[in-house]
Each structure stands twice: as C-alpha cells, then as structure tokens.
Motif scaffolding. Structure first.
Motif, PDB file in Angstrom:
ATOM      1  N   UNK A 162       0.824  -1.200   0.000  1.00  0.00           N
ATOM      2  CA  UNK A 162       0.000   0.000   0.000  1.00  0.00           C
ATOM      3  C   UNK A 162       0.865   1.260   0.000  1.00  0.00           C
ATOM      4  N   UNK A 163       0.338   2.296  -0.600  1.00  0.00           N
ATOM      5  CA  UNK A 163       1.068   3.564  -0.634  1.00  0.00           C
ATOM      6  C   UNK A 163       1.211   4.120   0.777  1.00  0.00           C
ATOM      7  N   UNK A 164       0.181   3.906   1.608  1.00  0.00           N
ATOM      8  CA  UNK A 164       0.208   4.413   2.972  1.00  0.00           C
ATOM      9  C   UNK A 164      -0.480   3.395   3.863  1.00  0.00           C
ATOM     10  N   UNK A 165       0.181   2.977   4.904  1.00  0.00           N
ATOM     11  CA  UNK A 165      -0.412   2.022   5.833  1.00  0.00           C
ATOM     12  C   UNK A 165      -1.370   2.757   6.749  1.00  0.00           C
ATOM     13  N   UNK A 166      -2.587   2.234   6.883  1.00  0.00           N
ATOM     14  CA  UNK A 166      -3.586   2.869   7.735  1.00  0.00           C
ATOM     15  C   UNK A 166      -3.135   2.797   9.183  1.00  0.00           C
ATOM     16  N   UNK A 167      -3.131   3.909   9.845  1.00  0.00           N
ATOM     17  CA  UNK A 167      -2.689   3.969  11.234  1.00  0.00           C
ATOM     18  C   UNK A 167      -3.850   4.145  12.182  1.00  0.00           C
ATOM     19  N   UNK A 168      -3.600   4.857  13.265  1.00  0.00           N
ATOM     20  CA  UNK A 168      -4.607   5.047  14.300  1.00  0.00           C
ATOM     21  C   UNK A 168      -5.818   5.804  13.777  1.00  0.00           C
ATOM     22  N   UNK A 169      -5.629   6.627  12.730  1.00  0.00           N
ATOM     23  CA  UNK A 169      -6.744   7.415  12.206  1.00  0.00           C
ATOM     24  C   UNK A 169      -7.631   6.619  11.259  1.00  0.00           C
ATOM     25  N   UNK A 170      -7.341   5.352  11.031  1.00  0.00           N
ATOM     26  CA  UNK A 170      -8.117   4.524  10.111  1.00  0.00           C
ATOM     27  C   UNK A 170      -9.577   4.467  10.546  1.00  0.00           C
ATOM     28  N   UNK A 171     -10.463   4.467   9.566  1.00  0.00           N
ATOM     29  CA  UNK A 171     -11.901   4.425   9.851  1.00  0.00           C
ATOM     30  C   UNK A 171     -12.330   3.067  10.393  1.00  0.00           C
ATOM     31  N   UNK A 172     -11.590   2.011  10.032  1.00  0.00           N
ATOM     32  CA  UNK A 172     -11.964   0.651  10.435  1.00  0.00           C
ATOM     33  C   UNK A 172     -10.734  -0.107  10.920  1.00  0.00           C
ATOM     34  N   UNK A 173     -11.007  -1.152  11.707  1.00  0.00           N
ATOM     35  CA  UNK A 173      -9.965  -2.096  12.101  1.00  0.00           C
ATOM     36  C   UNK A 173     -10.433  -3.493  11.725  1.00  0.00           C
ATOM     37  N   UNK A 174      -9.507  -4.329  11.297  1.00  0.00           N
ATOM     38  CA  UNK A 174      -9.827  -5.708  10.953  1.00  0.00           C
ATOM     39  C   UNK A 174      -8.733  -6.608  11.505  1.00  0.00           C
ATOM     40  N   UNK A 175      -9.125  -7.539  12.359  1.00  0.00           N
ATOM     41  CA  UNK A 175      -8.193  -8.529  12.902  1.00  0.00           C
ATOM     42  C   UNK A 175      -8.225  -9.734  11.969  1.00  0.00           C
ATOM     43  N   UNK A 176      -7.059 -10.151  11.511  1.00  0.00           N
ATOM     44  CA  UNK A 176      -6.955 -11.279  10.582  1.00  0.00           C
ATOM     45  C   UNK A 176      -6.301 -12.451  11.302  1.00  0.00           C
ATOM     46  N   UNK A 177      -7.029 -13.540  11.410  1.00  0.00           N
ATOM     47  CA  UNK A 177      -6.496 -14.752  12.030  1.00  0.00           C
ATOM     48  C   UNK A 177      -5.682 -15.539  11.011  1.00  0.00           C
ATOM     49  N   UNK A 201       2.820 -18.151   5.360  1.00  0.00           N
ATOM     50  CA  UNK A 201       2.877 -17.453   4.075  1.00  0.00           C
ATOM     51  C   UNK A 201       1.506 -16.930   3.664  1.00  0.00           C
ATOM     52  N   UNK A 202       0.485 -17.765   3.847  1.00  0.00           N
ATOM     53  CA  UNK A 202      -0.868 -17.350   3.473  1.00  0.00           C
ATOM     54  C   UNK A 202      -1.341 -16.186   4.336  1.00  0.00           C
ATOM     55  N   UNK A 203      -1.027 -16.227   5.629  1.00  0.00           N
ATOM     56  CA  UNK A 203      -1.419 -15.139   6.532  1.00  0.00           C
ATOM     57  C   UNK A 203      -0.755 -13.825   6.130  1.00  0.00           C
ATOM     58  N   UNK A 204       0.535 -13.866   5.884  1.00  0.00           N
ATOM     59  CA  UNK A 204       1.258 -12.649   5.523  1.00  0.00           C
ATOM     60  C   UNK A 204       0.708 -12.056   4.223  1.00  0.00           C
ATOM     61  N   UNK A 205       0.507 -12.913   3.231  1.00  0.00           N
ATOM     62  CA  UNK A 205      -0.012 -12.453   1.936  1.00  0.00           C
ATOM     63  C   UNK A 205      -1.426 -11.890   2.108  1.00  0.00           C
ATOM     64  N   UNK A 206      -2.241 -12.532   2.911  1.00  0.00           N
ATOM     65  CA  UNK A 206      -3.605 -12.083   3.176  1.00  0.00           C
ATOM     66  C   UNK A 206      -3.607 -10.688   3.795  1.00  0.00           C
ATOM     67  N   UNK A 207      -2.783 -10.489   4.816  1.00  0.00           N
ATOM     68  CA  UNK A 207      -2.752  -9.189   5.492  1.00  0.00           C
ATOM     69  C   UNK A 207      -2.221  -8.092   4.575  1.00  0.00           C
ATOM     70  N   UNK A 208      -1.163  -8.387   3.826  1.00  0.00           N
ATOM     71  CA  UNK A 208      -0.586  -7.374   2.940  1.00  0.00           C
ATOM     72  C   UNK A 208      -1.568  -6.969   1.845  1.00  0.00           C
ATOM     73  N   UNK A 209      -2.226  -7.952   1.256  1.00  0.00           N
ATOM     74  CA  UNK A 209      -3.127  -7.645   0.142  1.00  0.00           C
ATOM     75  C   UNK A 209      -4.401  -6.951   0.637  1.00  0.00           C
ATOM     76  N   UNK A 267      -7.222  -0.494   9.225  1.00  0.00           N
ATOM     77  CA  UNK A 267      -5.991  -0.942   9.896  1.00  0.00           C
ATOM     78  C   UNK A 267      -6.076  -2.456  10.045  1.00  0.00           C
ATOM     79  N   UNK A 268      -5.156  -3.168   9.403  1.00  0.00           N
ATOM     80  CA  UNK A 268      -5.140  -4.631   9.427  1.00  0.00           C
ATOM     81  C   UNK A 268      -4.231  -5.089  10.563  1.00  0.00           C
ATOM     82  N   UNK A 269      -4.788  -5.904  11.450  1.00  0.00           N
ATOM     83  CA  UNK A 269      -4.065  -6.360  12.629  1.00  0.00           C
ATOM     84  C   UNK A 269      -3.979  -7.881  12.640  1.00  0.00           C
ATOM     85  N   UNK A 270      -2.928  -8.395  13.261  1.00  0.00           N
ATOM     86  CA  UNK A 270      -2.797  -9.829  13.441  1.00  0.00           C
ATOM     87  C   UNK A 270      -3.445 -10.273  14.735  1.00  0.00           C
ATOM     88  N   UNK A 271      -4.124 -11.389  14.698  1.00  0.00           N
ATOM     89  CA  UNK A 271      -4.813 -11.891  15.887  1.00  0.00           C
ATOM     90  C   UNK A 271      -3.822 -12.286  16.981  1.00  0.00           C
TER      91      UNK A 271
END
Length: 197
Positions: free
Chosen positions: A39-54, A91-99, A108-112
C-alpha cells in the motif's frame, strides 16, 4: 577366493554409499511477491476501520513441508524434494494481510496473535481445504471465510473456490499459479468487506 569376496563386498559398500549420497537436492519455495500488495500508505490510528486477521486454518493434508499434488480423483501426494521454505499457513497469513491492507486503505489490518487491537474489531477467519496442484494442470485453492463484527456476531460466511491453469509444467509454475489463486480469493473477500460497510 576370499580376496575376490572381500573386493566384491567393498565395491558393493561403495556403490550403496554412492546411491545414498546421490539424492537430488531439495528445492524450497515461497509464494511470489505481490507487487499490488504494497500500500502507498499504511492505515494507522486514524483509520476508519480495524480488521483482525487470524492465521488461516489449513486442512491437515496441507500442514506439511512438501507441495501437494492431486494425482487422480482420490490420490494426494506430498512432494519429497519440492518443499515450502516456511510453513504454508504463515505465508498465506502474511499475503492475506498485505493484500487486504492494499485493497482496504481505510482499514488498519491487525494480526490476531499479536493482540494489537485494544478495542472490539471485526475478525476475519479462513479455512483452507485445497491449496494444491491437480493432475489436469490446474492449481486449486478452495475453502471458506467468515467475518464477525466486534461483538462476535456473524456478518458474512462464504465459500471460495478458484482454479488457475499452470502456465507450464513444473513446481515453480505451480507455486506461481497458487499465488495468483490466493490473490484472487483475497480480492473477492476485500470486495465483500467493502460491500458490507
């Protein structure tokens, strides 16, 4: 006569030792880099949404070191010389979060496992039932995903199934096709998450 027997035994031993050391070297693979995932800019604390990815849950036959090939309608085979460089689930988790971060720039994409989220957030979980090559020259990626809101209520539940033809024979082509298949799955999930908002 005993000299001949001794010489024959020594030659047999050398031959067996040579056979044991002539095993072809293992090849190790990682999913190819995804140029679209940065991404051009990683969503930080000001992100409108948060998503935890297991971390995706893999079918048991996929939790192995070797790439898996389906040889016919019922036979699966784990390659002994063509191995994943690191566990497939990682590998699948990392690719999932990055994409997802690239497709959902306001999220803001977070790891569980990291426990990064301090407030209730939606959680995405995937089960991967198929991630292998098939005898007809297709890479097969299939399973199910679910999205739960911050309170744990189910927002979405859907299967996924993608088949990608291999560009050529061989394990490198299989790994690349599996990567494209996974990217397609993540893109579908990202579009559905956007639709639900």
């Amino acid at each position: 006569m005993t000299v001949i027997k001794g010489l024959a035994a020594a030659l047999a031993t050398l031959w067996l030792a040579g056979c044991a050391t002539d095993a072809p070297p293992s090849n190790r693979y990682t999913l190819p880099d995804d140029a679209m995932a940065a991404p051009a800019r990683v969503a930080g604390a000001e992100a409108a949404h948060q998503l935890v990815v297991a971390r995706p849950t893999l079918a048991r036959f996929l939790s192995v070191d070797g790439l898996v090939l389906q040889l016919d309608d019922i036979t699966l085979n784990e390659a002994s010389q063509h191995l994943w460089a690191e566990p497939l689930g990682l590998q699948l988790e990392r690719r999932l979060k990055e994409r997802l971060a690239a497709r959902l720039p306001d999220t803001r994409i977070l790891g569980e496992a990291a426990g990064e989220s301090r407030e209730p957030a939606a959680t995405l979980r995937l089960t991967v039932d198929r991630f292998h090559g098939r005898f007809d020259g297709q890479a097969v990626v299939a399973g199910q995903w679910q999205l739960r809101d911050g309170e744990g209520s189910l927002e979405a539940l859907a299967p996924f199934a993608v088949e990608v033809p291999l560009a050529r024979d061989g394990y490198p082509a299989l790994v690349r096709a599996l990567g494209r298949g996974w990217d397609g799955v993540v893109d579908e999930i990202a579009e559905e998450i956007k639709r639900l908002r």
